[in-house]
Motif scaffolding. Structure first.
Motif, PDB file in Angstrom:
ATOM      1  N   UNK A 178      43.460  31.971  38.034  1.00 36.83           N
ATOM      2  CA  UNK A 178      42.533  31.132  37.291  1.00 36.83           C
ATOM      3  C   UNK A 178      42.728  31.441  35.804  1.00 36.83           C
ATOM      4  N   UNK A 179      42.227  30.534  34.912  1.00 41.86           N
ATOM      5  CA  UNK A 179      42.446  30.748  33.475  1.00 41.86           C
ATOM      6  C   UNK A 179      41.763  32.014  32.984  1.00 41.86           C
TER       7      UNK A 179
ATOM      8  N   UNK B  90      45.443  36.403  36.390  1.00 43.65           N
ATOM      9  CA  UNK B  90      46.832  36.418  36.886  1.00 43.65           C
ATOM     10  C   UNK B  90      47.388  37.822  36.642  1.00 43.65           C
ATOM     11  N   UNK B  91      48.602  38.048  37.032  1.00 43.17           N
ATOM     12  CA  UNK B  91      49.392  39.250  36.768  1.00 43.17           C
ATOM     13  C   UNK B  91      48.950  40.466  37.562  1.00 43.17           C
ATOM     14  N   UNK B  92      48.793  41.640  36.915  1.00 46.89           N
ATOM     15  CA  UNK B  92      48.694  42.849  37.745  1.00 46.89           C
ATOM     16  C   UNK B  92      47.596  43.820  37.373  1.00 46.89           C
TER      17      UNK B  92
END
Ligand SMILES: NC(=O)c1ccc[n+]([C@@H]2O[C@H](COP(=O)([O-])OP(=O)(O)OC[C@H]3O[C@@H](n4cnc5c(N)ncnc54)[C@H](OP(=O)(O)O)[C@@H]3O)[C@@H](O)[C@H]2O)c1
Length: 229
Positions: free
Chosen positions: A2-3, A8-10
């Motif tokens: 989601x924005x 996102x990512x880790x």
């Protein structure tokens, strides 16, 4: 996903939140394998691996998997996870007759670390089938320009696909089946993650298991067609 910075990512925040949301959507208490999608250049690897360890310790996943990690990071991540008692079970790279990157070090790392590989996009999103030999069918992925773009269906590629298709026919298989069997011939590949738009495609792909063996000549011919060596 989601924005926003934690969508996102880790980061620990993202991994915990995304798994909680997925479990809620799927109405499950836990998943068998929780994969980290891809390495995050802006989060320390340790933070990501500790979060994966904690997810297993919380009982929200049985095992940890990684995806899209290059060989050096896959090795570092595997060492961190093993030291914490939650070894990485499986790695999900993009791998097919048309995408051979895992052969450039990743498969060797996985073998040395005792991690299985599960290949995603084993049919190169449908390119490794006979469907584009007569043009772009209306219901195909390339016709929708979704992930697979129509400008990837070049005459040069179709000439190779045609030759691979002829070999598959000689082997008594469809090209989709041969493409899957070609991946499974390598003992470092535990499984393949096939996509299917309908049940006929899935049934066709599963029949790959009927003929998994390749002669040395067949393998050399495939490499020659793909100009791999
Ligand atoms: N880890 C990651 O970063 C990552 C990235 C991408 C995907 N994935 C995972 O990998 C899974 C598979 O990826 P993918 O969908 O790209 O895999 P794929 O198996 O390479 O392509 C699937 C497409 O090939 C065609 N197809 C499948 N079986 C066929 C058959 N027997 N004969 C003719 N055509 C056939 C269909 O296309 P048409 O619709 O054109 O018929 C289908 O949509 C995804 O569902 C996803 O879970 C993971």
């Amino acid at each position: 996903m989601w924005p926003g910075p934690y969508g996102d990512w880790g980061s620990r925040k993202y991994l915990m939140a995304s798994l909680h949301q997925s479990l809620k959507r799927m109405k499950l208490d836990y998943v068998d394998i929780f994969y980290h999608h891809r390495p995050d250049p802006n989060t320390p690897l340790e933070e990501t691996m500790v979060a994966l360890r904690d997810i297993v310790h919380q009982g929200k996943a049985c095992y940890v998997g990684l995806s899209n990690y290059p060989p050096d990071l896959a090795q570092k991540a595997a060492a961190l996870l093993r030291a914490m008692g939650t070894p990485c079970l499986i790695h999900q790279p993009k791998y097919s007759m048309l995408v051979r990157t895992p052969e450039e070090g990743l498969l060797d790392v996985l073998q040395a670390e005792g991690i299985g590989a599960i290949a995603f996009s084993p049919l190169a999103q449908g390119l490794l089938t006979n469907k584009y030999l007569g043009g772009i069918p209306a219901d195909s992925r390339a016709s929708k320009e979704h992930f697979l773009k129509s400008d990837m269906i070049t005459a040069e590629l179709m000439e190779k696909i045609d030759r691979l298709n002829n070999l598959a026919i000689q082997r008594g298989q469809t090209l989709a089946q041969m493409a899957i069997a070609w991946l499974l011939k390598d003992e470092r590949v535990s499984s393949v993650l096939v996509g299917a738009r309908n049940s006929e495609q899935l049934v066709d792909s599963l029949k790959a298991l009927d003929r998994l063996d390749f002669t040395a000549d067949e393998l050399a011919l495939i490499d020659a067609i793909l100009k791999y060596n």
